[in-house]
Motif scaffolding. Structure first.
Motif, mmCIF file in Angstrom:
data_model
loop_
_atom_site.group_PDB
_atom_site.id
_atom_site.type_symbol
_atom_site.label_atom_id
_atom_site.label_comp_id
_atom_site.label_asym_id
_atom_site.label_seq_id
_atom_site.Cartn_x
_atom_site.Cartn_y
_atom_site.Cartn_z
ATOM 1 N N GLY A 196 -11.808 -47.922 7.086
ATOM 2 C CA GLY A 196 -12.925 -48.334 7.917
ATOM 3 C C GLY A 196 -14.294 -48.065 7.326
ATOM 4 O O GLY A 196 -15.303 -48.502 7.881
ATOM 5 N N SER A 197 -14.354 -47.321 6.207
ATOM 6 C CA SER A 197 -15.649 -47.044 5.594
ATOM 7 C C SER A 197 -16.220 -48.303 4.954
ATOM 8 O O SER A 197 -15.493 -49.174 4.489
ATOM 9 C CB SER A 197 -15.513 -45.936 4.548
ATOM 10 N N GLU A 198 -17.566 -48.384 4.950
ATOM 11 C CA GLU A 198 -18.235 -49.559 4.429
ATOM 12 C C GLU A 198 -18.337 -49.506 2.910
ATOM 13 O O GLU A 198 -18.530 -48.443 2.323
ATOM 14 C CB GLU A 198 -19.637 -49.685 5.035
ATOM 15 N N LEU A 199 -18.208 -50.670 2.291
ATOM 16 C CA LEU A 199 -18.342 -50.809 0.849
ATOM 17 C C LEU A 199 -19.380 -51.885 0.556
ATOM 18 O O LEU A 199 -19.672 -52.736 1.399
ATOM 19 C CB LEU A 199 -17.001 -51.211 0.207
ATOM 20 N N ARG A 200 -19.930 -51.806 -0.630
ATOM 21 C CA ARG A 200 -20.798 -52.870 -1.135
ATOM 22 C C ARG A 200 -20.218 -53.288 -2.464
ATOM 23 O O ARG A 200 -20.105 -52.471 -3.385
ATOM 24 C CB ARG A 200 -22.230 -52.363 -1.310
ATOM 25 N N VAL A 201 -19.804 -54.563 -2.589
ATOM 26 C CA VAL A 201 -19.092 -55.002 -3.782
ATOM 27 C C VAL A 201 -19.782 -56.208 -4.401
ATOM 28 O O VAL A 201 -20.480 -56.969 -3.725
ATOM 29 C CB VAL A 201 -17.625 -55.347 -3.458
ATOM 30 N N SER A 202 -19.590 -56.348 -5.714
ATOM 31 C CA SER A 202 -20.026 -57.540 -6.433
ATOM 32 C C SER A 202 -18.771 -58.367 -6.719
ATOM 33 O O SER A 202 -17.815 -57.868 -7.327
ATOM 34 C CB SER A 202 -20.737 -57.156 -7.735
ATOM 35 N N MET A 203 -18.785 -59.632 -6.305
ATOM 36 C CA MET A 203 -17.578 -60.455 -6.359
ATOM 37 C C MET A 203 -17.883 -61.760 -7.097
ATOM 38 O O MET A 203 -18.872 -62.437 -6.811
ATOM 39 C CB MET A 203 -17.098 -60.742 -4.929
ATOM 40 N N THR A 204 -17.031 -62.082 -8.076
ATOM 41 C CA THR A 204 -17.115 -63.361 -8.779
ATOM 42 C C THR A 204 -15.902 -64.190 -8.389
ATOM 43 O O THR A 204 -14.764 -63.831 -8.697
ATOM 44 C CB THR A 204 -17.161 -63.162 -10.297
ATOM 45 N N VAL A 205 -16.133 -65.291 -7.690
ATOM 46 C CA VAL A 205 -15.052 -66.114 -7.142
ATOM 47 C C VAL A 205 -14.945 -67.410 -7.945
ATOM 48 O O VAL A 205 -15.957 -68.008 -8.336
ATOM 49 C CB VAL A 205 -15.315 -66.438 -5.656
ATOM 50 N N ASP A 206 -13.719 -67.852 -8.155
ATOM 51 C CA ASP A 206 -13.496 -69.148 -8.801
ATOM 52 C C ASP A 206 -12.290 -69.816 -8.155
ATOM 53 O O ASP A 206 -11.469 -69.152 -7.494
ATOM 54 C CB ASP A 206 -13.295 -68.987 -10.306
ATOM 55 N N ALA A 207 -12.181 -71.138 -8.358
ATOM 56 C CA ALA A 207 -11.134 -71.918 -7.703
ATOM 57 C C ALA A 207 -9.888 -72.018 -8.574
ATOM 58 O O ALA A 207 -9.953 -71.954 -9.802
ATOM 59 C CB ALA A 207 -11.648 -73.319 -7.379
ATOM 60 N N LEU A 208 -8.713 -72.139 -7.900
ATOM 61 C CA LEU A 208 -7.427 -72.377 -8.561
ATOM 62 C C LEU A 208 -6.882 -73.743 -8.135
ATOM 63 O O LEU A 208 -5.685 -73.891 -7.847
ATOM 64 C CB LEU A 208 -6.441 -71.271 -8.183
ATOM 65 N N ASP A 209 -7.772 -74.723 -8.110
ATOM 66 C CA ASP A 209 -7.382 -76.071 -7.691
ATOM 67 C C ASP A 209 -6.686 -76.017 -6.337
ATOM 68 O O ASP A 209 -7.236 -75.497 -5.388
ATOM 69 C CB ASP A 209 -6.487 -76.727 -8.756
ATOM 70 N N ASP A 210 -5.457 -76.510 -6.272
ATOM 71 C CA ASP A 210 -4.753 -76.554 -4.993
ATOM 72 C C ASP A 210 -4.163 -75.212 -4.585
ATOM 73 O O ASP A 210 -3.628 -75.078 -3.478
ATOM 74 C CB ASP A 210 -3.623 -77.597 -5.040
ATOM 75 N N ASP A 211 -4.195 -74.233 -5.506
ATOM 76 C CA ASP A 211 -3.585 -72.928 -5.203
ATOM 77 C C ASP A 211 -4.528 -71.989 -4.478
ATOM 78 O O ASP A 211 -4.143 -70.871 -4.121
ATOM 79 C CB ASP A 211 -3.100 -72.260 -6.496
ATOM 80 N N GLY A 212 -5.780 -72.373 -4.306
ATOM 81 C CA GLY A 212 -6.695 -71.508 -3.585
ATOM 82 C C GLY A 212 -7.809 -70.971 -4.462
ATOM 83 O O GLY A 212 -8.401 -71.714 -5.254
ATOM 84 N N PHE A 213 -8.050 -69.686 -4.379
ATOM 85 C CA PHE A 213 -9.151 -69.066 -5.082
ATOM 86 C C PHE A 213 -8.736 -67.694 -5.605
ATOM 87 O O PHE A 213 -7.817 -67.049 -5.072
ATOM 88 C CB PHE A 213 -10.362 -68.891 -4.155
ATOM 89 N N PHE A 214 -9.419 -67.242 -6.653
ATOM 90 C CA PHE A 214 -9.229 -65.870 -7.131
ATOM 91 C C PHE A 214 -10.608 -65.246 -7.322
ATOM 92 O O PHE A 214 -11.626 -65.925 -7.440
ATOM 93 C CB PHE A 214 -8.416 -65.833 -8.429
ATOM 94 N N ALA A 215 -10.633 -63.907 -7.348
ATOM 95 C CA ALA A 215 -11.917 -63.214 -7.478
ATOM 96 C C ALA A 215 -11.719 -61.911 -8.242
ATOM 97 O O ALA A 215 -10.687 -61.241 -8.107
ATOM 98 C CB ALA A 215 -12.519 -62.930 -6.101
ATOM 99 N N PHE A 216 -12.721 -61.563 -9.043
ATOM 100 C CA PHE A 216 -12.817 -60.244 -9.657
ATOM 101 C C PHE A 216 -13.923 -59.484 -8.926
ATOM 102 O O PHE A 216 -15.010 -60.023 -8.690
ATOM 103 C CB PHE A 216 -13.144 -60.344 -11.145
ATOM 104 N N VAL A 217 -13.664 -58.223 -8.576
ATOM 105 C CA VAL A 217 -14.552 -57.459 -7.700
ATOM 106 C C VAL A 217 -14.882 -56.116 -8.344
ATOM 107 O O VAL A 217 -14.002 -55.441 -8.891
ATOM 108 C CB VAL A 217 -13.899 -57.217 -6.320
#
Length: 483
Positions: free
Chosen positions: A103-124
């Motif tokens: 429940g603790s709050e976080l602050r993250v930097s996220m780089t999101v990219d698409a996987l075409d029809d499979d959805g999305f992935f992200a490095f955080v």
């Protein structure tokens, strides 16, 4: 002839390399499908968010690491991306709030990219500590600004050429100038040439030595000359080079006139490197009676042997140290200042956790908040050395009185009768008995009486001192040779 066939080298599957690289990465990795369900989760993500891979796979991203207050907005944005094919922000790092499993709050930097029809992935990556540090810095700057503007000390900063870089509110009030008009101008534009020359000389000494100094200076105001205790602190760049001087001037006129001495080194001022003597603080009293310290400077270590965060987390840590015999006066002085909004002034002692006693001087300026609470911006100074000097002087006086008693031929305190006490009369010759009676009558009248009389063996110094409730202290010393 023998022939040796070269071994066949086959490349490992690309997917295997990717899986090992993702699992070994220090960056948290996650993958979601187009329904927003988590499909991949590496060990770094486990450490960052607190969910194991087995627990998280198959859960919705919105229900796990998105803060509750932002879940509706996240779901709406995710739906718009799926329906409209919005690629805005993909491939670029963005900083967003997140939530840990506990429940603790976080602050993250996220780089999101698409996987075409499979959805999305992200490095955080975790940015929580940096975000909190930035917030603490902002709060500290706000507190520093409040202290600078509410302190009764005049504070200014000048560059190496003596041009003003900054003056605080008290400086503006005393000299009837505005910071905007004064910045960029020299001290000679404000004060007489002789006074400005003294200030400039002291500035140059600080610049040359690179060390803080405290001196007494006089400043004329019309027909009046006021005395200030002025502390100058070098302002330095990260490489240690001096780029200017910070000056803190405290009006010392009344103290000098009343001879209510406080040590010249005890100054209340604040600067960005906590180079001030004593402890600067902001203290808050709520209408409910609760109290707290919003801020204390690092000088608390020298006075109370406590860290600033210890005092901020619990005001009772130092309030409980006030000596029992001084608590009533302390409480009354705070209550009166809160009611009248007059400056707070207190002298008393505290007892540290190891039993050490310290004598303190406190002063602060109060101001009332819209919610009815009262906030004091002020200082505490350690005057233990001064107090010890006072106690040493008292001990010297006691020793001197004891020495007098031992050197005296006669040293007694007797009732104030009509005639000199017989032990004294027997030491004085007949011819000086009348002179002795004159001294005695003077003492009976409430006056100190001293006289040189003739004794049977030598000259005598007789000292008579009235004492309360009809007593006379009698001291008699031999002086010179035989009578």
């Amino acid at each position: 002839m023998f022939t040796v066939e070269a071994p066949q080298i086959t490349a490992p599957p690309a997917a295997g390399l990717r899986d090992r690289a993702v699992d070994a990465s220090a960056l948290a990795f996650l993958q979601i499908d187009r329904a927003g369900v988590i499909r991949d989760w590496n060990p770094s993500a486990e450490r960052l968010f607190g969910w194991t891979r087995e627990e998280i796979i198959g859960r919705r991203l919105t229900d796990t690491i998105i803060p509750p207050a932002l879940r509706s907005a996240h779901s709406a944005g995710f739906a718009r991306r799926l329906v409209g094919g919005d690629s805005g922000g993909l491939g670029h790092p963005i900083e967003v709030p997140a939530v840990h499993r506990d429940g603790s709050e976080l602050r993250v930097s996220m780089t999101v990219d698409a996987l075409d029809d499979d959805g999305f992935f992200a490095f955080v990556t975790d940015q929580t500590d940096g975000h909190r540090a930035q917030q603490e810095l902002q709060r500290s700057n706000t507190l520093i600004a409040a202290i600078l503007q509410h302190t009764t000390a005049m504070i200014s900063a000048k560059d190496l050429d003596g041009r003003y870089l900054f003056v605080n509110g008290e400086f503006e009030r005393i000299f009837q100038v505005t910071a905007a008009d004064l910045v960029g101008r020299a001290e000679a534009d404000l004060l007489s040439a002789s006074v400005a020359a003294v200030g400039r000389s002291n500035d140059e000494d600080v610049i040359a030595s690179g060390t803080a100094t405290t001196v007494a200076e006089e400043v004329p105001f019309g027909d009046e000359i006021r005395q200030y205790v002025v502390t100058r602190v070098p302002l330095t760049d990260p490489d240690g080079s001096v780029y200017g001087v910070c000056t803190i001037a405290i009006d010392d006129t009344q103290r000098r006139r009343s001879q209510d001495a406080i040590a010249a080194g005890e100054q209340r001022f604040w600067n960005t490197v906590n180079n001030a003597p004593g402890m600067l603080y902001q203290f808050r009293a709520e209408p409910s009676g609760e109290s707290s310290f919003a801020f204390v400077s690092e000088g608390c270590r020298d006075i109370f042997r406590l860290e600033p965060d210890e005092i901020v987390s619990s005001a009772g840590r130092i309030l409980d140290m006030i000596a029992e015999e001084d608590r009533a006066v302390f409480a009354a002085s705070v209550a009166e200042s809160a009611q009248t909004l007059e400056p707070w002034d207190w002298r008393g002692s505290v007892v540290l956790r190891d039993g050490t006693r310290r004598w303190l001087y406190g002063a602060a300026r109060p101001h009332r908040q819209p919610d009815g609470s009262v906030v004091w911006d002020g200082m505490l100074l350690d005057r233990t050395r001064e107090r010890h000097t006072e106690l040493d002087l008292e001990a010297v006086r006691t020793d001197l009185a004891d020495l007098v008693d031992r050197l005296a031929v006669l040293s007694v305190t007797v009732p104030a009768g009509p005639e000199p006490v017989s032990d004294l009369a027997h030491l004085v010759t007949e011819k000086d008995q009348e002179a002795l009676f004159d001294l005695w009558r003077s003492a009976l009248g409430g006056h100190h009486a001293d006289g040189l009389l003739t004794g049977h063996e030598s000259r005598l110094l007789v000292r008579l001192r009235p004492r309360g409730r009809g007593g006379i202290a009698v001291s008699c010393f031999r002086v010179g040779g035989p009578a």
